[in-house]
Design an enzyme around this catalytic site. Structure first.
Site, PDB file in Angstrom:
ATOM      1  N   ASP A 183       0.844  -1.195   0.000  1.00  0.00           N
ATOM      2  CA  ASP A 183       0.000   0.000   0.000  1.00  0.00           C
ATOM      3  C   ASP A 183       0.878   1.244   0.000  1.00  0.00           C
ATOM      4  O   ASP A 183       1.637   1.490   0.936  1.00  0.00           O
ATOM      5  CB  ASP A 183      -0.894  -0.026   1.250  1.00  0.00           C
ATOM      6  CG  ASP A 183      -2.013   1.006   1.195  1.00  0.00           C
ATOM      7  OD1 ASP A 183      -1.995   1.876   0.299  1.00  0.00           O
ATOM      8  OD2 ASP A 183      -2.913   0.949   2.061  1.00  0.00           O
ATOM      9  N   HIS A 185      -0.567   4.179  -0.012  1.00  0.00           N
ATOM     10  CA  HIS A 185      -1.389   5.053   0.850  1.00  0.00           C
ATOM     11  C   HIS A 185      -1.445   6.491   0.344  1.00  0.00           C
ATOM     12  O   HIS A 185      -1.666   7.431   1.121  1.00  0.00           O
ATOM     13  CB  HIS A 185      -0.862   5.019   2.292  1.00  0.00           C
ATOM     14  CG  HIS A 185      -1.939   4.979   3.323  1.00  0.00           C
ATOM     15  ND1 HIS A 185      -2.204   6.018   4.195  1.00  0.00           N
ATOM     16  CD2 HIS A 185      -2.824   4.011   3.643  1.00  0.00           C
ATOM     17  CE1 HIS A 185      -3.199   5.710   4.999  1.00  0.00           C
ATOM     18  NE2 HIS A 185      -3.602   4.492   4.682  1.00  0.00           N
ATOM     19  N   GLU A 209      -1.211  -0.704  -4.027  1.00  0.00           N
ATOM     20  CA  GLU A 209      -2.480  -0.028  -3.731  1.00  0.00           C
ATOM     21  C   GLU A 209      -2.292   1.483  -3.595  1.00  0.00           C
ATOM     22  O   GLU A 209      -1.322   1.945  -2.994  1.00  0.00           O
ATOM     23  CB  GLU A 209      -3.046  -0.592  -2.421  1.00  0.00           C
ATOM     24  CG  GLU A 209      -4.326   0.073  -1.960  1.00  0.00           C
ATOM     25  CD  GLU A 209      -4.908  -0.606  -0.735  1.00  0.00           C
ATOM     26  OE1 GLU A 209      -5.526   0.087   0.087  1.00  0.00           O
ATOM     27  OE2 GLU A 209      -4.746  -1.835  -0.597  1.00  0.00           O
ATOM     28  N   HIS A 284     -12.213  -2.906   0.093  1.00  0.00           N
ATOM     29  CA  HIS A 284     -11.436  -2.316   1.185  1.00  0.00           C
ATOM     30  C   HIS A 284     -12.218  -2.482   2.480  1.00  0.00           C
ATOM     31  O   HIS A 284     -13.407  -2.213   2.533  1.00  0.00           O
ATOM     32  CB  HIS A 284     -11.236  -0.825   0.867  1.00  0.00           C
ATOM     33  CG  HIS A 284     -10.461  -0.063   1.879  1.00  0.00           C
ATOM     34  ND1 HIS A 284     -11.054   0.783   2.786  1.00  0.00           N
ATOM     35  CD2 HIS A 284      -9.127  -0.006   2.116  1.00  0.00           C
ATOM     36  CE1 HIS A 284     -10.127   1.348   3.528  1.00  0.00           C
ATOM     37  NE2 HIS A 284      -8.947   0.887   3.152  1.00  0.00           N
TER      38      HIS A 284
END
Length: 381
Positions: A183, A185, A209, A284
């Protein structure tokens, strides 16, 4: 049957639960929340309840349309999350009223179990390899980790090297590549995201991600075309319209959140739209047991579902965890990295109402961290 009562409960660690009761004693549960804005979403649910009280709970699509579009000002995370939790609760009632799990109302299951992944490493990805090994012992075959901590506009070579080293160590802990999701983020610039993806390619992560924040989604085509790593995104997109251009950008995995993107009703439509672009779906869900149950109902009825996130043991769950609010946690038992098909009516789990009411007496006021760099400037969390 008419809706008689709508209640919300702020429960630790950072969740908001919703209870809808009918005049016949039927109860449905939902999880409407924006992490860090739970009180605001609770207020939105209270406003929307004016439409619900006295109404037939089984007119789910009509309620969704009215709650989402009946006001002149529409969309956004707060309204979409309030609608999402209400939608979950109404589907829970619909399944219970008919004596079947929600996925049976969606045409029946397309799979008998759902592969799961768990979080490791925390906001700053420390001790990721050790935590990956612990997750493997718990029965998980896949994990997700943050690639980096806080970053400046242009990460240093040492920061990029450290991210690659951590991912490699997690691969080793899991017995090889294929089960590690990374991720970003939204912490990286588009240029830095492309650079780090190139460095990570030999490690073959399951997906990367949210390489950039959603405001920079127009950069996704360049990012996707610059790497062989599958790109995933969508936790901060709240409708099929938000996903429209993103699905055409070249991403491999769409990640709508069933507590943010309009609930089961809208996420089913997002999943169907994703299928038309050859895009998989991995909902998610770093949230509570109701959101997870709703996500699993979607996964069970969705041909292009890939894998499901679980918050069990996530670093946010300090004062409460995924199983603490269930009468019977066995529906979430992990077997060979999967959860077996939920068969109980509605969302498939029984919420411990007494535990919820006790926890709501404590409540919470969770806020996400606010990060600043050495110069004092704000950085992406």
């Amino acid at each position: 049957m008419k809706i008689e009562r709508v209640e919300t409960f702020l429960v630790p660690p950072r969740w908001l639960f919703l209870r809808i009761e009918t005049d016949e004693g039927m109860v449905g549960w939902g999880e409407p929340v924006v992490e860090g804005r739970a009180h605001t979403v609770a207020a939105a649910v209270d406003e929307l309840s004016d439409h619900l009280l006295g109404a037939d709970p089984l007119r789910i699509e009509d309620h969704w349309q009215t709650l989402s579009k009946g006001g002149f000002y529409r969309g956004g995370p707060v309204l979409s999350s309030a609608v999402a939790g209400i939608d979950q609760a109404l589907w829970d009632i619909a399944g219970k009223a008919r004596g079947v799990p929600v996925h049976e109302l969606f045409g029946g299951p397309v799979r008998e179990r759902v592969r799961m992944y768990a979080w490791i490493g925390g906001d700053e990805p420390a001790q990721a390899a050790e935590q990956a090994e612990a997750r493997r012992r718990q029965g998980f075959t896949a994990v997700k980790m943050n690639a980096t901590g806080a970053l400046g506009a242009l990460p240093t070579g040492a920061e990029l090297d450290a991210a690659v080293e951590r991912v490699g160590a997690v691969n080793d802990a899991l017995g090889g590549p294929g089960g590690t999701a990374v991720d970003f983020h939204g912490r990286l610039s588009p240029a830095a995201a492309r650079a780090l993806c190139r460095e990570l390619e030999p490690l073959r992560p399951m997906f990367v991600e949210e390489p950039v924040v959603p405001e920079l989604s127009f950069e996704l085509p360049r990012i996707c075309s610059s790497t062989t790593i599958p790109i995933a995104t969508g936790e901060r997109l709240y409708s099929r319209w938000d996903f429209r251009d993103v699905l055409a950008s070249g991403i491999a995995v769409a990640q709508p959140d069933l507590s943010h993107a309009g609930g089961l009703s809208e996420c089913r439509r997002i999943a169907a739209a994703a299928e038309t672009y050859g895009v998989a779906v991995a909902p998610h869900c770093p949230l509570g047991p109701i959101a997870l149950a709703a996500s699993l109902q979607l996964d069970l009825a969705t041909p292009n579902a890939l894998i499901q996130e679980s918050s069990l043991g996530i670093h946010y769950n300090v004062d409460g965890d995924l199983l603490d609010y269930l009468v019977d946690p066995s529906p979430f038992t992990l077997q060979d990295g999967h959860i077996e098909r939920l068969t109980a009516p509605g969302l498939g789990v029984t919420v411990d109402e007494a535990a919820v009411r006790r926890a709501a007496e404590r409540g919470h006021r969770w806020r996400n961290p606010v990060w600043r760099g050495p110069d004092g400037a704000l950085r992406e969390w």
